[in-house]
Motif scaffolding. Structure first.
Motif, PDB file in Angstrom:
ATOM      1  N   GLU A  17     -31.115  19.254  25.893  1.00 34.97           N
ATOM      2  CA  GLU A  17     -30.447  20.119  26.858  1.00 34.97           C
ATOM      3  C   GLU A  17     -31.298  20.179  28.118  1.00 34.97           C
ATOM      4  OE1 GLU A  17     -29.547  23.924  25.292  1.00 34.97           O
ATOM      5  OE2 GLU A  17     -28.582  23.126  23.503  1.00 34.97           O
ATOM      6  N   ASP A  18     -30.664  19.844  29.241  1.00 30.76           N
ATOM      7  CA  ASP A  18     -31.367  19.933  30.515  1.00 30.76           C
ATOM      8  C   ASP A  18     -31.311  21.369  31.016  1.00 30.76           C
ATOM      9  OD1 ASP A  18     -31.953  17.228  30.580  1.00 30.76           O
ATOM     10  OD2 ASP A  18     -30.061  16.726  31.572  1.00 30.76           O
ATOM     11  N   ALA A  19     -32.284  21.719  31.790  1.00 30.36           N
ATOM     12  CA  ALA A  19     -32.296  23.052  32.390  1.00 30.36           C
ATOM     13  C   ALA A  19     -31.191  23.129  33.444  1.00 30.36           C
ATOM     14  CB  ALA A  19     -33.648  23.327  33.018  1.00 30.36           C
ATOM     15  N   ALA A  20     -30.551  24.264  33.524  1.00 28.41           N
ATOM     16  CA  ALA A  20     -29.475  24.440  34.497  1.00 28.41           C
ATOM     17  C   ALA A  20     -30.056  24.427  35.907  1.00 28.41           C
ATOM     18  CB  ALA A  20     -28.756  25.751  34.242  1.00 28.41           C
ATOM     19  N   ALA A  21     -29.433  23.657  36.772  1.00 26.80           N
ATOM     20  CA  ALA A  21     -29.878  23.577  38.158  1.00 26.80           C
ATOM     21  C   ALA A  21     -28.921  24.373  39.029  1.00 26.80           C
ATOM     22  CB  ALA A  21     -29.921  22.120  38.606  1.00 26.80           C
ATOM     23  N   MET A  22     -29.424  24.859  40.141  1.00 28.07           N
ATOM     24  CA  MET A  22     -28.577  25.623  41.064  1.00 28.07           C
ATOM     25  C   MET A  22     -27.617  24.673  41.767  1.00 28.07           C
ATOM     26  SD  MET A  22     -31.126  28.307  42.857  1.00 28.07           S
ATOM     27  CE  MET A  22     -29.917  29.505  43.306  1.00 28.07           C
ATOM     28  N   VAL A  23     -26.379  25.118  41.886  1.00 21.66           N
ATOM     29  CA  VAL A  23     -25.362  24.347  42.592  1.00 21.66           C
ATOM     30  C   VAL A  23     -24.956  25.150  43.808  1.00 21.66           C
ATOM     31  CG1 VAL A  23     -23.056  23.368  42.445  1.00 21.66           C
ATOM     32  CG2 VAL A  23     -24.559  23.322  40.453  1.00 21.66           C
ATOM     33  N   LEU A  24     -25.134  24.569  44.980  1.00 24.64           N
ATOM     34  CA  LEU A  24     -24.783  25.267  46.207  1.00 24.64           C
ATOM     35  C   LEU A  24     -23.328  25.012  46.546  1.00 24.64           C
ATOM     36  CD1 LEU A  24     -27.979  24.522  48.315  1.00 24.64           C
ATOM     37  CD2 LEU A  24     -27.447  26.547  46.986  1.00 24.64           C
ATOM     38  N   CYS A  25     -22.616  26.073  46.858  1.00 20.66           N
ATOM     39  CA  CYS A  25     -21.209  25.966  47.217  1.00 20.66           C
ATOM     40  C   CYS A  25     -21.070  25.888  48.731  1.00 20.66           C
ATOM     41  CB  CYS A  25     -20.436  27.180  46.714  1.00 20.66           C
ATOM     42  SG  CYS A  25     -20.479  27.338  44.925  1.00 20.66           S
TER      43      CYS A  25
END
Length: 66
Positions: A21-29
């Motif tokens: 499981e990869d660490a969740a990355a921030m997704v910019l909207c």
């Protein structure tokens, strides 16, 4: 080992698949464009302009007497 912390040991499966499981990355909207004036403010300004136009005497009419 540091005291107060439980020690974990790594367990790898001998058969089957290993999932990581990869660490969740921030997704910019995409930023939203907000209006400079609200809808209600625009309606109020429109009503004020209409009231000023209605109160203004028609062109060519003599000025009112005091």
């Amino acid at each position: 080992m540091p005291e107060g912390k439980a020690a974990f040991r790594e367990v790898l499966p001998k058969q089957g698949q290993l999932s990581v499981e990869d660490a969740a990355a921030m997704v910019l909207c995409k930023p939203k464009v907000l209006p400079l004036k609200s809808v209600s403010l625009e309606k109020l300004e429109k009503l004020q302009r209409a009231a000023l136009e209605a109160a203004r005497p028609p062109e060519g009419a003599p000025p009112p007497r005091p």
